[in-house]
Design a protein around this motif. Structure first.
Motif, short mmCIF file in Angstrom:
data_model
loop_
_atom_site.label_atom_id
_atom_site.label_comp_id
_atom_site.label_asym_id
_atom_site.label_seq_id
_atom_site.Cartn_x
_atom_site.Cartn_y
_atom_site.Cartn_z
N HIS A 1 -0.64 2.02 5.58
CA HIS A 1 0.46 2.94 5.34
C HIS A 1 -0.07 4.36 5.21
N GLU B 1 8.91 -0.44 -6.77
CA GLU B 1 9.74 -1.43 -6.07
C GLU B 1 8.84 -2.31 -5.21
N GLU C 1 9.01 -4.88 -1.67
CA GLU C 1 9.76 -5.44 -0.55
C GLU C 1 9.76 -6.96 -0.66
N TYR D 1 5.80 -0.22 -3.62
CA TYR D 1 5.90 1.21 -3.35
C TYR D 1 6.75 1.91 -4.40
N SER E 1 9.73 4.91 -4.36
CA SER E 1 10.59 5.72 -3.50
C SER E 1 10.54 7.16 -4.01
N ASN F 1 10.84 8.72 1.05
CA ASN F 1 9.72 7.95 1.59
C ASN F 1 9.39 6.78 0.68
N LYS F 2 8.92 5.70 1.29
CA LYS F 2 8.39 4.57 0.52
C LYS F 2 6.88 4.81 0.40
N SER G 1 3.30 4.01 -0.81
CA SER G 1 2.46 2.93 -1.33
C SER G 1 0.98 3.32 -1.36
#
Length: 84
Positions: free
Chosen positions: A15, A31, A33, A41, A43, A47-48, A50
């Motif tokens: 990433h 958060e 996924e 990641y 937010s 953008n996410k 990580s």
């Protein structure tokens, strides 16, 4: 593992690492996924995030035989960093 056009395995792309303030990491919720290998990641600004690049000053250091613990401060907040 992903395959290239010659059907050879290739590592998954990393990433993007964002330059952020420590405070931005601390105030936004973490958060995850869905799925077994889902990314973790924060937010931030749409953008996410990580991976991050943090620049700051080391204000405290503790070292033992098995690890090093640092406190890094960037003007917005401080964060503990451990190497083991």
């Amino acid at each position: 593992m992903e395959k290239d056009e010659f059907n050879s395995p290739r590592p998954k792309q990393r990433h993007t690492a964002y330059k952020v303030w420590i405070n931005d990491i601390l105030i936004n919720p973490i958060e995850k996924e869905e799925g077994e290998f889902g990314s973790i990641y924060v937010s931030f600004a749409g953008n996410k995030v990580s991976r991050v690049n943090i620049m700051g000053i080391i204000v405290d250091k503790e070292a033992t035989d098995s690890f090093v613990s640092l406190v890094v401060e960037d003007g917005s907040a401080s964060i503990n960093v451990k190497e083991f």
